[in-house]
Design an enzyme around this catalytic site. Sequence first.
Site, mmCIF file in Angstrom:
data_model
loop_
_atom_site.group_PDB
_atom_site.id
_atom_site.type_symbol
_atom_site.label_atom_id
_atom_site.label_comp_id
_atom_site.label_asym_id
_atom_site.label_seq_id
_atom_site.Cartn_x
_atom_site.Cartn_y
_atom_site.Cartn_z
ATOM 1 N N LYS A 111 0.668 -1.249 0.044
ATOM 2 C CA LYS A 111 -0.073 -0.041 0.000
ATOM 3 C C LYS A 111 0.771 1.295 0.003
ATOM 4 O O LYS A 111 0.529 2.327 -0.395
ATOM 5 C CB LYS A 111 -1.010 -0.031 1.328
ATOM 6 C CG LYS A 111 -1.989 -1.102 1.008
ATOM 7 C CD LYS A 111 -3.220 -1.197 1.794
ATOM 8 C CE LYS A 111 -4.352 -2.186 1.373
ATOM 9 N NZ LYS A 111 -3.762 -3.658 1.148
HETATM 10 C C1 LIG Z 1 -4.131 -4.704 0.438
HETATM 11 C C2 LIG Z 1 -3.369 -5.909 0.146
HETATM 12 C C3 LIG Z 1 -3.634 -6.771 -0.713
HETATM 13 C C4 LIG Z 1 -4.797 -6.703 -1.630
HETATM 14 O O1 LIG Z 1 -4.556 -5.822 -2.683
HETATM 15 P P1 LIG Z 1 -6.092 -5.225 -3.367
HETATM 16 O O2 LIG Z 1 -5.711 -4.261 -4.088
HETATM 17 O O3 LIG Z 1 -6.898 -4.861 -2.209
HETATM 18 O O4 LIG Z 1 -6.275 -6.186 -4.113
HETATM 19 C C5 LIG Z 1 -2.558 -7.849 -0.656
HETATM 20 N N1 LIG Z 1 -1.922 -7.943 0.162
HETATM 21 C C6 LIG Z 1 -1.506 -7.115 0.984
HETATM 22 C C7 LIG Z 1 -0.275 -7.298 2.049
HETATM 23 C C8 LIG Z 1 -2.170 -5.993 1.207
HETATM 24 O O5 LIG Z 1 -1.930 -5.104 2.212
#
Ligand SMILES: *Cc1c(COP(=O)(O)O)cnc(C)c1O
Length: 497
Positions: A111
Amino acid sequence: MQMLSTRGAAAVTPSMAILRGLAPDGGLYVPAAFPRFTFEEIKALAPMSYQERALFVLERFLPDFTREELKEAIAGAYGTGFDAEAVAPMAKVGSWAHALELWHGPTLAFKDMALQLLPYLLTMSGRKHGEEREVFILVATSGDTGKAALEGFLDVPGTRCCVFYPDGGVSQAQRLQMVTTGGSNTHVIAVKGNFDDAQTGVKKIFSDPDFAAEMNKQGRVLSSANSINFGRLVPQVVYYFSAYADLLAEGAIEMGDKVNFCVPTGNFGDILAADYAGKAGLPVGRLICASNENNVLTDFINTGAYDISVRDFFKTISPSMDILISSNLERLLFDLCGNDGAKVADLMAQLKEKRMYQVDDDMLGKLQAKYAAGYVNEDGIRAEIQRTWQEDHYLMDTHTAVASAVLRDYIEKTGDKTPSVIVSTASPYKFGASVLEAIAGEEAVKGKDDFACCAMLCELTATREPDQIAKLPTMEIRHTGVCEKDAMAEAVLSAVK
Ligand SMILES: *Cc1c(COP(=O)(O)O)cnc(C)c1O
């Protein structure tokens, strides 16, 4: 480039889409048409740094930002906060796959890739549209997004960020990560309730005209940093181009060769960015959507039915993918039905009323031409971590392991020999206890807190424990606020006094 709402509202510029977040008709903003990169242009990315690649891609997706603005934003976002010079380096997983590591930023999860850039895009968008008030970001978090937002907005002029987390509802490390956040514009408040209470409370604040008026009086305007904002999606398109450029540079592929991406998926933002990269000309092969036991997307891609009417919600060891409604899927639906906003609005209404919808054969055909899907249960996740560590000497976190297991299964079933990239979304140390249990067994984690697990993981695997984890237990706690779940608005107001 103009932005359309998935539910049909009038087109706006990218900066307006970023400033608004959600379209006035409740839809999400998507590009009306995609920029198109030629093979020559993509090839030219190979010798470039991540920052240069980002500028190249973002300039074309965000034409109403100047080159100078984007340069400033990129330099601020992908600088010293990352512990890898490559920002998003590629690693080899044995000889069968590559891993695109998106967790070298300040909070050790993917993120950061978007939330480090978003504050710049948001404040620049504000300036373009005469917004002089301080942008006040309000977030409810179940753990990871809150810290990523705090780090992204930390000391960014013209912004303030307030995060609510469920008291007792996040891990010890997650809580410490948040409450030790520095900066003069961050606030962290524990809510006496669960994540749903925190989220409901935040939604209530957003729809409260009195609260908005009070903020306005203080020279502030509320905004959200959640993953439906186009400003969070567009930075993610960059790393797919970057991954391809790295494969070119290393000689693993020739220009024009297709590459498959297997993505651990929750809200469908990460994998959709790969789709958008493909629409902009990147030779993307198959997009493999990997889920944990919350496998509503696996069923959707395999059958065309999105059904949450008879589905339990599981809490898993890959918690960032524990989700029933993947909000970014709406953007894919819009694309699959040929930009028909009325049709998307109808599907979304069905989801709200009947908790399910079924797409028609035409949409399903287009979906399955591009996407594949699979899921793995808790034992499968642990087995995958153990196996890749033993066989390939690559240590992966629980989310990445979901993608790895699903990709392995996909290759076995289809015989697809296209070069494959596992999108690696978190550092193994971010989920140290689960990773340790996977490689050393249940006994090894008994009686240990998150930090002891990480220390043992470090010792056992001789991998580097990130500073962000190692220094956490001795950092000063700077945020101690707690509030009742029906007193969140008051808590915000007294925090910013
Ligand atoms: C948010 C997240 C995901 C999922 O990603 P999306 O864009 O919501 O599909 C996968 N792995 C981690 C570690 C995340 O923080």
